[in-house]
Design an enzyme around this catalytic site. Structure first.
Site, short mmCIF file in Angstrom:
data_model
loop_
_atom_site.label_atom_id
_atom_site.label_comp_id
_atom_site.label_asym_id
_atom_site.label_seq_id
_atom_site.Cartn_x
_atom_site.Cartn_y
_atom_site.Cartn_z
N ASP A 238 62.88 93.15 29.55
CA ASP A 238 63.82 93.16 30.67
C ASP A 238 64.13 94.60 31.05
OD1 ASP A 238 65.88 92.29 32.58
OD2 ASP A 238 65.69 90.38 31.54
N HIS B 99 62.76 92.81 37.03
CA HIS B 99 63.27 93.04 35.66
C HIS B 99 62.30 93.92 34.86
CE1 HIS B 99 66.82 90.48 35.76
NE2 HIS B 99 66.12 89.63 36.49
N GLU C 175 64.58 86.97 40.40
CA GLU C 175 65.38 88.13 40.80
C GLU C 175 64.53 89.38 41.01
OE1 GLU C 175 69.65 87.06 38.81
OE2 GLU C 175 68.21 88.04 37.50
N TYR D 161 73.39 77.23 30.85
CA TYR D 161 73.52 78.66 30.54
C TYR D 161 74.63 78.83 29.52
CZ TYR D 161 70.16 80.71 33.74
OH TYR D 161 69.00 81.11 34.36
N ASP E 24 75.36 81.16 27.73
CA ASP E 24 75.99 82.48 27.60
C ASP E 24 77.30 82.47 28.38
OD1 ASP E 24 74.53 82.23 30.00
OD2 ASP E 24 74.39 84.40 30.25
N TRP F 32 71.45 84.10 27.45
CA TRP F 32 71.19 85.46 27.95
C TRP F 32 71.99 86.46 27.15
CZ3 TRP F 32 67.12 86.05 30.86
CH2 TRP F 32 66.66 84.97 31.61
C1 ACM Z 1 67.81 84.03 35.49
O1 ACM Z 1 68.88 83.63 35.03
N1 ACM Z 1 67.74 85.17 36.16
C2 ACM Z 1 66.59 83.27 35.33
#
Ligand code: ACM
Ligand code: ZN
Length: 773
Positions: A201, A275, A339, A430, A432, A480
């Site tokens: 990343d 990224h 992104e 998610y 996180d 994440w």
């Molecule tokens: C992501 O959460 N950018 C895949």
């Protein structure tokens, strides 16, 4: 302070410990819940030397060795014999069973587990078997010397989805190999079979690539890391601590084998085209060459510096992928795709020439071209790609599997295009995001996804036909790493939500039952404790919520806990709570501001810490209002959030009503004439989010909602010298007036000033709790 007990609300379900409709079905503490459990008489006693009939093929042997290894902490010794022989424990192949399915029979004579030849089912049968044993066998501090009594049962089981994943992001914050192995062990407990390893990343490159040593020499290191949330400080603050970490190829091989021994496939993710800051910091020639200094990023954002789609970039990515595919036998290789800002490509001569040559109409089409090209390469090696749902933009690569994260829309579209899909929508998967009140929880990225929200997720959208739904191969949680700096914090985020997800992934919909799940989880927490897992403990704490009750015309506070079979004690405006405090029986009615403190007890002992919540109860609370223009965002208690008795706090954007226009008119209808002499409200200052506080308030009142009389106005200035995002409370007092309608006209903070984020842009106004006294 007036507290009213609504003891007559007998039907109200107070605690989630209410017995579910499947309470009579004995569930034996197995997570995820199997398809069918039939209770039998008696039990099997496991002690001393036991024979295990198992074939000597590699897969069956993995299962035998796993079981043998777990039982090393007991007095049981296993002796392997041929599968044709009579044994105490039989691990047998039954080729009629579907992949990953198993049967488990425990009787007073012995144990038999069957699966097909992949032996994955044998492994899952062993996991269920181990959950039938006392959790104390996992106590690493003490060998378990007692007999192991296992209840006699017959279990028939198979997973709902073939893809049952969890993602670990070590790009943002490196986690040591030991933590990866520990997590794989824990995934195996709950029959997860796909470990998505986010290895690269902007903030770090974490895998040794022999051909490009700089990737780890430079790309795995950063000088410092942003402190706090990316929204909080202006300017950003940094911790000054050097951070470095990557896995050598030998370590990767060890991790891959460890996973494979637990029937887990590791899907590596190498992010492209975005990224890519860490890679570009090592090899800036792979960028569009904007004259930028490419660095391993020390804060969290989406960055404009991305790979340029030129031949040397493809040579590099292909070389990297060759080494990656050599290390990871996974059929799927994740290539990211999310992104990717197009700013660099728009001003790059090479990119623009390439677009003309290939007839690509825009930069989205260029991204699609990029992914197609990488897909062809990966396919040529006999593998397939997975990409985040942005890979739909500009056209999907022909064999790509889509990981749907921006909601389910991408997954739905991909399934309709007959592509395989893994559902992982941000608001469900998610983990996180916060799982306990963001007001008091350790810092997380945002959002709120508690245990029951994960549990209740169903990855098959109703708008798809059964044929289209068949393209959804499963679901995963994503952990994440932006705010996950340590193994302990990673575990806090992952557990127990991972257990909830395992039931989404494995258990048939008809067998899912949250009440049963929390009973089993209560036992499972003990195993987590023995395994040294730092799970989030809010399962044993009280969650306090308040709401206006229109029927009773009072503000009511409800105390809930996930843990079954417990008592909740509470105190009002007193932080000392014990089993001598008031026992919670029904929602508490508040008539003025109060802070409630509460704790969970079982058999007179506290199970978790005391939690608290303050409520704002005043003349405005619970009344309806009209906003002109309406808020652009109001995520919690939409339409009543401004008078819901809960003051917005800095941490949690969801609690604020956000307005985009220069001014907003909020008219509160009190239902009858009420005397008021003071108005209070707060606005949120978060420059990163273009949120600036209100600059002026004008108040007017009306008896009929048509003709308003001005009461006065007030301008506000604030201290912006502080660098932390701030909740600015303000108030305005005036001679008492009696009116049914009270109108607040608020002017926003104007343009975001020079020297701050988004300078010159129109600011927005975030308001919460309107209070009248
Ligand atoms: C992501 O959460 N950018 C895949
Ligand atoms: Zn370029």
């Amino acid at each position: 302070m007036k507290i009213v007990y609504w003891t007559f609300i007998l039907s109200f379900i107070l605690l989630s410990c209410g017995e579910g409709h499947k309470a009579d079905m004995k569930d034996y503490g197995i997570i995820p819940m199997p398809n069918e459990i039939v209770s039998e008489q008696g039990n099997y006693v496991l002690q001393g030397e036991k024979t295990v009939a198992v074939s000597s093929d590699e897969s069956s042997m993995k299962v035998f060795q796993y079981l043998e290894n777990v039982l090393k902490n007991t007095s049981v010794q296993l002796k392997r014999i041929a599968p044709t022989e009579q044994a105490d424990i039989s691990l047998l192949i039954d080729t009629t069973l579907p992949d990953e399915a198993y049967t488990l029979e425990v009787s007073s004579h012995g144990i038999k587990i069957c699966s097909n030849a992949t032996a994955a089912g044998l492994f899952y049968g062993v996991q269920s078997l181990l959950q039938l044993m006392p959790v104390e066998i996992y106590d690493t501090h003490r060998k378990y010397e007692n007999d192991i009594e296992i209840p006699a049962v017959r279990i028939t089981d198979a997973p709902r989805f073939p893809y049952r994943g969890a993602m670990m992001d070590v790009g943002r914050n490196f986690l040591p190999k030991e933590e990866v192995l520990k997590f794989l062990d824990l995934m195996a407990f709950y029959k997860l079979n796909k470990f998505h390893f986010h290895l690269t990343d902007d903030q770090g490159w974490r895998i040794e690539i022999k051909k490009y040593p700089k990737l780890t020499e430079i790309g795995s290191y950063r000088k410092q890391t942003q402190v706090g949330h990316c929204d909080y400080y202006y300017p950003r603050r940094f911790d000054g601590k050097e951070k470095q970490g990557y896995y050598t190829q030998d370590e990767i091989r060890e991790i891959v084998k460890y996973a494979s021994d637990r029937f887990i496939t590791i899907i590596p993710e190498i992010e492209m085209p975005g990224h890519a800051s860490a890679a570009l910091a090592c090899y800036p020639e792979l960028s569009c060459g904007l004259g930028k200094t490419y660095v391993v990023r020390d804060y969290f954002d989406v960055f404009d510096e991305v790979y340029c789609p030129k031949e040397n970039t493809f040579d590099f990515l292909e070389d990297v992928l060759v080494e990656v595919m050599d290390l990871f036998p996974s059929h799927y290789i994740h290539i990211g795709g999310d992104e990717c800002p197009k700013k660099a490509w728009k001003i790059c001569d090479h990119c623009q020439t390439l677009m003309k040559r290939e007839g690509l109409k825009d930069e989205e089409a260029l991204q699609s071209w990029f992914i197609h090209r990488i897909e062809q390469f990966v396919n040529s090696k006999g593998r397939d790609i997975i990409g985040w749902d942005e890979i739909l933009e500009g056209g999907l690569a022909p064999n790509a599997t889509v990981m749907s994260w921006r909601g389910e829309e991408g997954g739905i579209e991909a399934a309709r295009q007959k592509h395989k899909v893994i559902m992982t929508p941000g608001d469900k998967c998610y983990i996180d995001h916060y799982q306990e009140s963001p007001e008091f929880a350790p810092l997380a990225i945002g959002g709120f996804i508690p245990l029951d929200s994960v549990y209740n997720y169903n990855p098959l959208p109703a708008e798809l036909t059964p044929e289209e739904q068949a393209y959804i191969i499963g679901t995963q949680v994503n952990i994440w790493g932006e705010y996950i700096q340590t193994p302990e914090y990673f575990e806090y985020m992952a557990f127990p939500r991972l257990q909830a997800m395992s039931e989404v992934q494995w258990t048939q919909l008809k067998n899912k039952d949250f009440n049963s799940f929390v009973r089993r989880l209560d036992k499972e927490f003990k195993r987590l404790d023995f395994c040294g897992v730092n799970a989030c403990r809010n399962f044993y704490e009280v969650n306090l919520t308040g709401a206006w009750n229109d029927v009773h015309h009072t503000y009511e506070v409800t105390l809930k806990t996930f843990c079954p079979g417990v008592e909740v004690y509470y105190a009002v405006n007193d932080s000392v709570v014990s089993s001598s405090s008031d026992l919670y029986k029904a929602p508490l009615a508040l008539s003025e501001d109060a802070t409630i403190y509460a704790a969970v007890y079982r058999d007179g002992k506290p199970l978790g810490k005391i939690t608290r919540k303050s409520f704002a109860v005043n003349k405005a609370t619970g009344n309806s209002y009209q906003c002109v223009p309406p808020p652009v965002v109001e995520k919690v208690n939409e339409g009543i959030g401004l008078t819901d008795g809960i003051r917005g706090y800095t941490r949690d954007l969801r609690r604020w009503a956000i307005f985009r226009e220069d001014s907003v008119r909020i008219t509160v209808d009190l239902g009858k004439p009420v005397s008021v002499s003071k108005i209070a409200f707060a606005s949120l200052w978060r420059p990163f989010d273009t949120l600036w506080p209100a600059s002026e308030l004008c108040v007017s009142v009306s008896a009929d909602g048509e003709t308003f009389t001005s009461v006065g106005n007030q301008e506000y200035t604030y201290d912006f010298t502080q660098t932390e995002a701030t909740r600015f409370p303000v108030s305005y007092s005036f001679p008492e007036v009696t009116a049914r309608y009270i109108r607040l006209e608020l002017l926003n903070g104007g343009l975001c000033p020079e020297g701050y984020y988004h300078a010159g842009q129109q600011s927005r106004l975030a308001i919460d709790e309107i209070e009248f006294y």
